[in-house]
Motif scaffolding. Structure first.
Motif, short mmCIF file in Angstrom:
data_model
loop_
_atom_site.label_atom_id
_atom_site.label_comp_id
_atom_site.label_asym_id
_atom_site.label_seq_id
_atom_site.Cartn_x
_atom_site.Cartn_y
_atom_site.Cartn_z
N ALA A 28 0.83 -1.21 0.00
CA ALA A 28 0.00 0.00 0.00
C ALA A 28 0.86 1.25 0.00
O ALA A 28 0.54 2.25 -0.67
CB ALA A 28 -0.93 -0.01 1.21
N THR A 31 2.35 1.55 -3.65
CA THR A 31 1.38 1.86 -4.70
C THR A 31 0.54 3.09 -4.38
O THR A 31 -0.13 3.61 -5.28
CB THR A 31 0.42 0.66 -4.90
OG1 THR A 31 -0.30 0.43 -3.67
CG2 THR A 31 1.20 -0.59 -5.28
N ARG A 33 -2.05 3.07 -2.71
CA ARG A 33 -3.46 2.65 -2.67
C ARG A 33 -3.81 2.37 -1.22
O ARG A 33 -3.28 1.43 -0.62
CB ARG A 33 -3.69 1.41 -3.54
CG ARG A 33 -3.44 1.66 -5.02
CD ARG A 33 -3.72 0.42 -5.84
NE ARG A 33 -5.12 0.01 -5.75
CZ ARG A 33 -5.63 -1.06 -6.36
NH1 ARG A 33 -4.83 -1.83 -7.08
NH2 ARG A 33 -6.90 -1.36 -6.23
N PRO A 183 -1.91 6.10 3.03
CA PRO A 183 -1.88 4.73 2.51
C PRO A 183 -2.23 3.65 3.53
O PRO A 183 -2.89 2.68 3.19
CB PRO A 183 -0.44 4.57 2.01
CG PRO A 183 0.02 5.95 1.72
CD PRO A 183 -0.64 6.81 2.75
#
Length: 276
Positions: A28, A31, A33, A183
């Motif tokens: 996470a 990325t 995300r 994140p």
């Protein structure tokens, strides 16, 4: 490969070990995300049946993990096993170590102002040079939540830890988590108190045999005995019922009504409930 999920007490739980959880968090961070971590213990299993806000916030978690050893034991008894307890305080410590090693920034929200200050001193000693992007105590008015969320968002923190009791931390994450741009987000309950040295954690031997709750009971018998009795009794009843009549999965936005077979705790006993 995605970890197996187990349906327990109407909630889908992730059958993961600690190292797998940390690896998901590292992904996470790379990325960007967001990943929202949630943990479930016996008290929450009891409370979520009547507390829609808590239930909805737990359902929004990307990973829902067994914080309580009682959840792991119940999962094996019910034939839907979870591999191990992944305690919130242990995730907290491992993620701080990860942030320290990789130069990530962290944000803290929760605890009383003096406890938060002491915890920040402890963290600074244990992880010298750790980037602390934001911190705020947890005794704020509901009207201040939006402003606090904005402060976290503007800090650019890589990880957010909320040291608040249930269901306050789940409600904050459920309300603002998606807009924070952080994140890794994790509600750690009473972990700030433990990190600050205010609460003494059980020895490893007690933890391994699932008796951490008993160790806390010995420390504060007058305050905790009735709470643990009610919680443990209710959870045992729910586990027994789950053996013969497994709960269907809860649905987001559904108005779940408590039946006579769903024991619950009084509000006063759940405001400050600790992780088991």
């Amino acid at each position: 490969m995605q970890a197996q999920r187990q349906l327990l007490f109407g909630m889908y739980m992730d059958a993961m070990r600690m190292d797998e959880v940390i690896e998901h968090c590292r992904t996470a961070l790379i990325t960007r995300r967001p990943i929202l971590l949630g943990v479930l213990n016996a008290a929450k299993v009891v409370e979520l049946r009547r507390n829609a806000a808590l239930r909805e916030s737990l359902m929004e978690c990307d990973l829902l993990l067994a914080d309580g050893q009682s959840i792991v034991w119940a999962s094996k008894l019910l034939g839907r096993p979870l591999p191990e307890r992944v305690a919130g305080i242990d995730i907290f410590s491992r993620l701080l170590l990860l942030a320290h090693k990789e130069g990530r920034s962290v944000a803290f929200l929760g605890a009383k102002p003096d406890v938060l200050a002491e915890m920040l001193h402890v963290v600074a000693r244990r992880f010298p040079g750790l980037k602390i992007a934001y911190s705020h105590h947890g005794y704020y008015e509901a009207a201040e939540a939006g402003q606090i969320a904005a402060g976290i968002r503007e800090s650019g923190a890589d990880m957010l830890f909320l040291g608040m009791t249930s269901p306050k931390k789940e409600i904050f994450l459920g309300s603002y988590g998606a807009s924070l741009g952080v994140p890794v987000m994790h509600g750690v309950g009473g972990s700030f108190d433990i990190m600050a040295g205010l609460t003494k954690r059980a020895p490893i031997a007690w933890q391994k045999c699932g008796m951490e709750w008993a160790y806390r009971l010995l420390q504060e018998p007058r305050r905790l005995w009735w709470r643990y009795l009610k919680t443990n009794t209710s959870f045992a009843q729910l586990t027994a019922r789950e053996m013969f009549h497994p709960d269907h999965p809860f649905l987001a936005g559904a108005n779940h009504r408590v039946t006579s077979g769903s024991p619950m705790l009084p509000d006063a006993q759940l405001r400050s409930i600790a992780d088991d």
